[in-house]
Scaffold this active site. Sequence first.
Site, PDB file in Angstrom:
ATOM      1  N   HIS A 128      -2.468  -2.343  -9.675  1.00 23.74           N
ATOM      2  CA  HIS A 128      -3.384  -1.797  -8.697  1.00 23.74           C
ATOM      3  C   HIS A 128      -4.750  -2.469  -8.760  1.00 23.74           C
ATOM      4  O   HIS A 128      -5.030  -3.171  -9.700  1.00 23.74           O
ATOM      5  CB  HIS A 128      -3.876  -0.154  -9.296  1.00 23.74           C
ATOM      6  CG  HIS A 128      -4.351   0.499  -8.363  1.00 23.74           C
ATOM      7  ND1 HIS A 128      -5.784   0.363  -7.686  1.00 23.74           N
ATOM      8  CD2 HIS A 128      -3.790   1.192  -7.207  1.00 23.74           C
ATOM      9  CE1 HIS A 128      -6.033   1.363  -6.853  1.00 23.74           C
ATOM     10  NE2 HIS A 128      -4.842   1.838  -6.453  1.00 23.74           N
ATOM     11  N   HIS A 150       0.971  -1.248   0.019  1.00 18.67           N
ATOM     12  CA  HIS A 150       0.108  -0.202  -0.030  1.00 18.67           C
ATOM     13  C   HIS A 150       0.804   1.272  -0.154  1.00 18.67           C
ATOM     14  O   HIS A 150       1.686   1.333  -0.788  1.00 18.67           O
ATOM     15  CB  HIS A 150      -0.891   0.028   1.317  1.00 18.67           C
ATOM     16  CG  HIS A 150      -2.044   0.842   1.318  1.00 18.67           C
ATOM     17  ND1 HIS A 150      -2.339   1.786   0.251  1.00 18.67           N
ATOM     18  CD2 HIS A 150      -2.942   1.237   2.319  1.00 18.67           C
ATOM     19  CE1 HIS A 150      -3.479   2.206   0.585  1.00 18.67           C
ATOM     20  NE2 HIS A 150      -3.803   2.139   1.742  1.00 18.67           N
ATOM     21  N   ASP A 185       2.716   5.641  -6.980  1.00 11.55           N
ATOM     22  CA  ASP A 185       3.802   5.425  -6.151  1.00 11.55           C
ATOM     23  C   ASP A 185       5.239   5.185  -6.992  1.00 11.55           C
ATOM     24  O   ASP A 185       6.410   5.255  -6.464  1.00 11.55           O
ATOM     25  CB  ASP A 185       3.799   4.103  -5.228  1.00 11.55           C
ATOM     26  CG  ASP A 185       2.966   4.547  -3.968  1.00 11.55           C
ATOM     27  OD1 ASP A 185       2.763   5.606  -3.481  1.00 11.55           O
ATOM     28  OD2 ASP A 185       2.133   3.589  -3.580  1.00 11.55           O
TER      29      ASP A 185
HETATM   30  N1  CMC Z   1       4.520  -6.877 -10.339  1.00 10.17           N
HETATM   31  C1  CMC Z   1       4.696  -8.170 -11.212  1.00 10.17           C
HETATM   32  N2  CMC Z   1       3.578  -8.796 -11.046  1.00 10.17           N
HETATM   33  C2  CMC Z   1       2.242  -8.254 -10.495  1.00 10.17           C
HETATM   34  C3  CMC Z   1       2.458  -6.989  -9.873  1.00 10.17           C
HETATM   35  C4  CMC Z   1       3.510  -6.339  -9.859  1.00 10.17           C
HETATM   36  N3  CMC Z   1       3.766  -5.042  -9.159  1.00 10.17           N
HETATM   37  N4  CMC Z   1       1.019  -6.767  -9.381  1.00 10.17           N
HETATM   38  C5  CMC Z   1       0.382  -7.873  -9.700  1.00 10.17           C
HETATM   39  N5  CMC Z   1       1.043  -8.532 -10.457  1.00 10.17           N
HETATM   40  C6  CMC Z   1       0.441 -10.012 -11.175  1.00 10.17           C
HETATM   41  C7  CMC Z   1       0.172 -10.885  -9.914  1.00 10.17           C
HETATM   42  O1  CMC Z   1       1.323 -11.543  -9.642  1.00 10.17           O
HETATM   43  C8  CMC Z   1      -0.793 -11.654 -10.692  1.00 10.17           C
HETATM   44  O2  CMC Z   1      -0.131 -12.518 -11.560  1.00 10.17           O
HETATM   45  P1  CMC Z   1      -1.021 -14.030 -11.695  1.00 10.17           P
HETATM   46  O3  CMC Z   1      -2.583 -13.681 -12.401  1.00 10.17           O
HETATM   47  O4  CMC Z   1      -0.153 -14.686 -12.594  1.00 10.17           O
HETATM   48  O5  CMC Z   1      -1.087 -14.639 -10.428  1.00 10.17           O
HETATM   49  C9  CMC Z   1      -1.792 -10.539 -11.444  1.00 10.17           C
HETATM   50  O6  CMC Z   1      -0.831  -9.537 -11.573  1.00 10.17           O
HETATM   51  C10 CMC Z   1      -2.855 -10.014 -10.676  1.00 10.17           C
HETATM   52  O7  CMC Z   1      -2.276  -9.325  -9.429  1.00 10.17           O
HETATM   53  P2  CMC Z   1      -3.009  -9.590  -7.760  1.00 10.17           P
HETATM   54  O8  CMC Z   1      -1.945  -9.712  -7.070  1.00 10.17           O
HETATM   55  O9  CMC Z   1      -4.043 -10.435  -8.058  1.00 10.17           O
HETATM   56  O10 CMC Z   1      -3.539  -7.758  -7.839  1.00 10.17           O
HETATM   57  P3  CMC Z   1      -4.194  -7.434  -6.671  1.00 10.17           P
HETATM   58  O11 CMC Z   1      -5.440  -6.383  -6.992  1.00 10.17           O
HETATM   59  O12 CMC Z   1      -4.361  -8.219  -5.461  1.00 10.17           O
HETATM   60  O13 CMC Z   1      -2.840  -6.400  -5.884  1.00 10.17           O
HETATM   61  C11 CMC Z   1      -1.467  -4.489  -5.729  1.00 10.17           C
HETATM   62  C12 CMC Z   1      -2.775  -5.210  -6.174  1.00 10.17           C
HETATM   63  C13 CMC Z   1      -1.324  -3.214  -5.753  1.00 10.17           C
HETATM   64  C14 CMC Z   1      -1.418  -4.964  -4.154  1.00 10.17           C
HETATM   65  C15 CMC Z   1      -0.314  -5.254  -6.629  1.00 10.17           C
HETATM   66  O14 CMC Z   1      -0.261  -5.072  -7.890  1.00 10.17           O
HETATM   67  C16 CMC Z   1       1.154  -4.924  -6.092  1.00 10.17           C
HETATM   68  O15 CMC Z   1       1.578  -5.824  -5.070  1.00 10.17           O
HETATM   69  N6  CMC Z   1       1.639  -4.176  -6.789  1.00 10.17           N
HETATM   70  C17 CMC Z   1       3.053  -3.685  -6.170  1.00 10.17           C
HETATM   71  C18 CMC Z   1       2.946  -2.888  -4.858  1.00 10.17           C
HETATM   72  C19 CMC Z   1       2.454  -1.514  -5.096  1.00 10.17           C
HETATM   73  O16 CMC Z   1       3.065  -0.644  -6.079  1.00 10.17           O
HETATM   74  N7  CMC Z   1       1.608  -1.046  -4.472  1.00 10.17           N
HETATM   75  C20 CMC Z   1       0.895   0.318  -4.406  1.00 10.17           C
HETATM   76  C21 CMC Z   1      -0.636   0.728  -4.770  1.00 10.17           C
HETATM   77  S1  CMC Z   1      -0.771   2.074  -5.291  1.00 10.17           S
HETATM   78  C22 CMC Z   1      -0.806   2.922  -3.879  1.00 10.17           C
HETATM   79  C23 CMC Z   1      -1.992   2.587  -2.924  1.00 10.17           C
HETATM   80  O17 CMC Z   1      -3.087   2.889  -3.094  1.00 10.17           O
HETATM   81  O18 CMC Z   1      -1.449   2.137  -2.015  1.00 10.17           O
END
Ligand code: CMC
Length: 436
Positions: free
Chosen positions: A307, A268, A363
């Site tokens: 996201h 986050h 971010d």
């Molecule tokens: N790098 C590589 N792969 C990713 C990433 C990433 N940053 N984000 C998602 N994926 C992949 C994930 O592994 C999954 O792949 P598969 O379908 O093969 O298993 C697919 O994309 C879907 O992702 P998810 O984990 O189901 O998505 P989510 O909605 O649960 O997670 C998130 C959203 C923001 C937590 C995630 O994208 C992440 O961890 N990003 C990196 C951390 C980040 O930048 N966070 C800041 C968010 S914006 C500011 C805020 O609001 O806090």
Amino acid sequence: MPENTLTVTDNRTNKTYTLPIENGTIRGMDLRQIKTGAEDFGLMSYDPAFMNTASCKSAITFIDGDRGILRYRGYNIEDLAENCTYLQVAYLLLFGELPDQKQTREWVDKITHHTMLHETTKEFMHRFRHDAHPMGVLTSTVAALSTVYPEAKNIHDPENRMLQIIRLVAKMPTMAAYSYRHSLGFPYVYPDNELTYTENFMNMLWKMVEPKYVANPVLARALDILFILHADHEQNCSTNTMRCVGSSHPDPYLAVSGACAALAGPLHGGANEAVLIMLAEIGDKRNIPDYIKRIKEGKGKLMGFGHRVYKNYDPRARIIKQIADQVFQVTGKNPKLEIALELEKIALEDEYFVTRKLYPNVDFYSGIIYQAMGFLPEMFTVLFAIPRTVGWLAQWNEMLEDKEQKISRPRQVYIGHALRKIDGTKFATVKSAVGR
Ligand code: CMC
């Protein structure tokens, strides 16, 4: 059959139910009537991480993740960033309308006159270890304010609530700056009422022995815009925490402290700090392909990418990229920018990121700007918490006035053991211990 309904047939019983559809949703509780018999508890929905569950009705922030749209109270984020100050946007989020000139003057005056911390709070902050992470310091100190303002627990009085909201919006930069000064062993700088919200923050951070610190106006405005972009983002993890903690009716200092804790995680608000660590680890543009390969092999995430809601370019990231140019004209370019731009270019063309609709989020570039402005990476999440406080408070206020809201209490699907009995011959039970 009424048009706005959903007809469901339970194949276990062959019974059919008609559920009303309102605002594109069915009520989770309407599922409970679907039973196999009198003993059956009734159907529930299972939705870990709230992937498809609306927990509230809100009139504050609108996001269209597929089209990359973000609006506060109906205004596009681009419009607000161009035309307003952060405090005007804070007013908009709290009261629903942008303030006119008189309202702006009065609002700014109120915030300005609540920036001081009680000396005991200052002393409290002084007792943290010299190398305490500023986010831990901030989270704990916000909770400690609960002891300074015991009347804050009277949350059903809207006037009292507003006083605490003003205090929190006003004091967050002071606590944030004190946490930073403490980590460097520098003396605290008191707020200066002649300065704007962001100038005052910069003064409390960076004033040394000069008689008057003058904030660079380009940097002060850039920070103000960054604060606007971070002010609210509907039901994200920390806002959901604010509503959840707030739903048991503690005072807002305790609830905001809970929200700060949720924000601190690297998935986050902690992502901006994590992006800088990642860029330092990559070190050189030549290492990017290898790094991307590792990510695709499942060895970590590309921080600042992806996201839950945006499946398009995060509109905040686009605005931040524009601000970066103005900031770098003052500060000189952050060498990490080149790596970030190249990383973005390669990722946006890569099939892994394209098919998963992973774009840079807020971010990805914010940390690079903050670093160029002179902030240490440990401060980045604190810089997120300051403006998000008003979003948390607007959502908390809305929740308390929402007659449909109650204490947050999800259900679970129990998958543990059925009833078991303790075998006293196998284990040392109280009975056998007493008998010995
Ligand atoms: N790098 C590589 N792969 C990713 C990433 C990433 N940053 N984000 C998602 N994926 C992949 C994930 O592994 C999954 O792949 P598969 O379908 O093969 O298993 C697919 O994309 C879907 O992702 P998810 O984990 O189901 O998505 P989510 O909605 O649960 O997670 C998130 C959203 C923001 C937590 C995630 O994208 C992440 O961890 N990003 C990196 C951390 C980040 O930048 N966070 C800041 C968010 S914006 C500011 C805020 O609001 O806090």
